[in-house]
Design a protein around this motif. Sequence first.
Motif, PDB file in Angstrom:
ATOM      1  N   UNK A 106      -3.001  -3.788  10.141  1.00  0.00           N
ATOM      2  CA  UNK A 106      -1.869  -3.673  11.069  1.00  0.00           C
ATOM      3  C   UNK A 106      -0.828  -2.727  10.485  1.00  0.00           C
ATOM      4  N   UNK A 107      -0.412  -1.742  11.284  1.00  0.00           N
ATOM      5  CA  UNK A 107       0.548  -0.733  10.832  1.00  0.00           C
ATOM      6  C   UNK A 107       1.985  -1.118  11.182  1.00  0.00           C
ATOM      7  N   UNK A 108       2.187  -1.563  12.419  1.00  0.00           N
ATOM      8  CA  UNK A 108       3.541  -1.865  12.889  1.00  0.00           C
ATOM      9  C   UNK A 108       3.556  -3.163  13.690  1.00  0.00           C
ATOM     10  N   UNK A 109       4.694  -3.841  13.644  1.00  0.00           N
ATOM     11  CA  UNK A 109       4.963  -4.986  14.517  1.00  0.00           C
ATOM     12  C   UNK A 109       6.191  -4.621  15.347  1.00  0.00           C
ATOM     13  N   UNK A 110       6.002  -4.503  16.652  1.00  0.00           N
ATOM     14  CA  UNK A 110       7.070  -4.057  17.553  1.00  0.00           C
ATOM     15  C   UNK A 110       7.702  -5.281  18.201  1.00  0.00           C
ATOM     16  N   UNK A 133      -2.522 -10.209   5.770  1.00  0.00           N
ATOM     17  CA  UNK A 133      -1.574  -9.156   6.129  1.00  0.00           C
ATOM     18  C   UNK A 133      -1.191  -8.321   4.907  1.00  0.00           C
ATOM     19  N   UNK A 134      -0.951  -7.031   5.136  1.00  0.00           N
ATOM     20  CA  UNK A 134      -0.494  -6.155   4.065  1.00  0.00           C
ATOM     21  C   UNK A 134       1.030  -6.092   4.054  1.00  0.00           C
ATOM     22  N   UNK A 135       1.590  -5.866   2.866  1.00  0.00           N
ATOM     23  CA  UNK A 135       3.047  -5.772   2.739  1.00  0.00           C
ATOM     24  C   UNK A 135       3.590  -4.477   3.324  1.00  0.00           C
ATOM     25  N   UNK A 136       2.709  -3.539   3.655  1.00  0.00           N
ATOM     26  CA  UNK A 136       3.145  -2.237   4.158  1.00  0.00           C
ATOM     27  C   UNK A 136       3.454  -2.231   5.654  1.00  0.00           C
ATOM     28  N   UNK A 137       3.242  -3.348   6.342  1.00  0.00           N
ATOM     29  CA  UNK A 137       3.562  -3.425   7.779  1.00  0.00           C
ATOM     30  C   UNK A 137       5.031  -3.086   7.996  1.00  0.00           C
ATOM     31  N   UNK A 138       5.313  -2.272   9.018  1.00  0.00           N
ATOM     32  CA  UNK A 138       6.692  -1.877   9.321  1.00  0.00           C
ATOM     33  C   UNK A 138       7.167  -2.586  10.590  1.00  0.00           C
ATOM     34  N   UNK A 193       0.107   6.431  15.000  1.00  0.00           N
ATOM     35  CA  UNK A 193       1.020   7.562  15.187  1.00  0.00           C
ATOM     36  C   UNK A 193       2.458   7.152  14.905  1.00  0.00           C
ATOM     37  N   UNK A 194       2.837   5.977  15.392  1.00  0.00           N
ATOM     38  CA  UNK A 194       4.200   5.498  15.183  1.00  0.00           C
ATOM     39  C   UNK A 194       4.495   5.304  13.699  1.00  0.00           C
ATOM     40  N   UNK A 195       3.551   4.743  12.967  1.00  0.00           N
ATOM     41  CA  UNK A 195       3.748   4.550  11.532  1.00  0.00           C
ATOM     42  C   UNK A 195       3.942   5.884  10.816  1.00  0.00           C
ATOM     43  N   UNK A 227      11.389   0.213   6.848  1.00  0.00           N
ATOM     44  CA  UNK A 227      11.419  -0.838   5.830  1.00  0.00           C
ATOM     45  C   UNK A 227      10.187  -1.716   6.031  1.00  0.00           C
ATOM     46  N   UNK A 228       9.407  -1.940   4.975  1.00  0.00           N
ATOM     47  CA  UNK A 228       8.207  -2.748   5.145  1.00  0.00           C
ATOM     48  C   UNK A 228       8.541  -4.234   5.289  1.00  0.00           C
ATOM     49  N   UNK A 229       7.526  -5.005   5.643  1.00  0.00           N
ATOM     50  CA  UNK A 229       7.722  -6.415   5.970  1.00  0.00           C
ATOM     51  C   UNK A 229       8.228  -7.208   4.771  1.00  0.00           C
ATOM     52  N   UNK A 230       7.782  -6.833   3.578  1.00  0.00           N
ATOM     53  CA  UNK A 230       8.183  -7.540   2.358  1.00  0.00           C
ATOM     54  C   UNK A 230       9.669  -7.329   2.085  1.00  0.00           C
ATOM     55  N   UNK A 231      10.115  -6.080   2.166  1.00  0.00           N
ATOM     56  CA  UNK A 231      11.524  -5.757   1.936  1.00  0.00           C
ATOM     57  C   UNK A 231      12.409  -6.396   3.016  1.00  0.00           C
ATOM     58  N   UNK A 232      11.922  -6.378   4.248  1.00  0.00           N
ATOM     59  CA  UNK A 232      12.662  -7.000   5.349  1.00  0.00           C
ATOM     60  C   UNK A 232      12.897  -8.478   5.084  1.00  0.00           C
ATOM     61  N   UNK A 233      11.852  -9.171   4.656  1.00  0.00           N
ATOM     62  CA  UNK A 233      11.942 -10.605   4.384  1.00  0.00           C
ATOM     63  C   UNK A 233      12.894 -10.867   3.219  1.00  0.00           C
TER      64      UNK A 233
END
Length: 380
Positions: free
Chosen positions: A99-103, A127-132, A158-160, A176-182
């Motif tokens: 998964x690249x992005x969560x909108x 899940x990968x920590x690189x999800x945006x 493309x969005x990523x 900002x990736x999912x890990x940093x966001x959390x």
Amino acid sequence: MNVIKKLISIMLIIGICIPLSGCWNYRGLDTLSVFTGIAIDRNEENNNYKLTIEFIDFSETSKKEPSKSQLVEVEGRTIFEAIRNAKRKLAKKLYMGDIKVVIISNQIARKEGINSILDFFARDAEMRETIIPVLSQEKTAKEVLMSNGVDNKIVSEELEKIIRSGWKTTASSKGVNICKTFDILHGKDEIPLVLPAVRCKNNKEKKIVELNGTAIFKGDKLKGYLSPEETYTYLLATNEINRGIITVPLNDSQDKIVLELEKNKTKMSYSYNENRLKIFLDMSSVAKVSEVNFDIDLSKRETIEEFKSAAKLDSLQRLESLINKGKKELNCDLLGVGTMIHKSDPELWYKLREEWDYYIQTMEVEIRHEFVITNTGLTK
């Protein structure tokens, strides 16, 4: 004895190598539904989460025809339940490791917050920590995945790529990736969460996805947006970029110059006296002239000085406008002043934090900008 030891050693080595000789959990692509992006909305009728999932269809992939994506819609009372319900519609095994992005719907982000949504993506082992995480500025998040890619038929990919490359080139958004966001949401510092914002635009009778600045949060709830131009100023003020393009108007005319920023350093400091908080922004910028849309002699020193004065004035106005928007419209610590004070003087921070909103509204900001133009790009 030595011979026995050697035989035992050889047998142990062979025994260890056998399970390492192949992939123990190998799965062929033809057996997987590979998720690349998820858009999250609410079903207003039953209040369930409504997910639109983009996944890659490998069934018709060839050298001439690249991979295509398909969409599937699912619902559930929780994010995990909704994703599991996708198995009712997809015969292949679900794979979420790509998964690249969560909108996220802007309505959910503004009313409910995003912490409960992101919990599953930060906690799940696959899940990968690189999800945006991304904020949709459309009525629904689904509309973003229903748009078209220009360079890539898989919209999520493309969005990523746009987000990751755009931060370095146009500096008009922030990924900002999912890990940093959390970490930001659950941290003790007063750092505002800033996520990329996207919208759909018409392009040759098709709707394409477009990066459109940033979404600003207070806690986990959406407070508002910064335009691409405001985002660029924000990234300069917080010392997060040192490249970019600056279009500077001269006086009140139509004359404009374009400067390409080559280096920038911003340092923030503060003073506190008699219940008054003052912030100092010291900026040092180095740029070169990239475009001039009128006739002028660039070999004259006074011309360069005029350009520098115009650039400093334009920078001052943009920064003041951004700071005022943070105070009045967004009502949040946009520049991360609280974090700076907490790190340098914890005792003072514990004193101020109880009335931090008051100090954000009343603080004075002094901007000191040193601007240098090193190259005029003279033409023959």
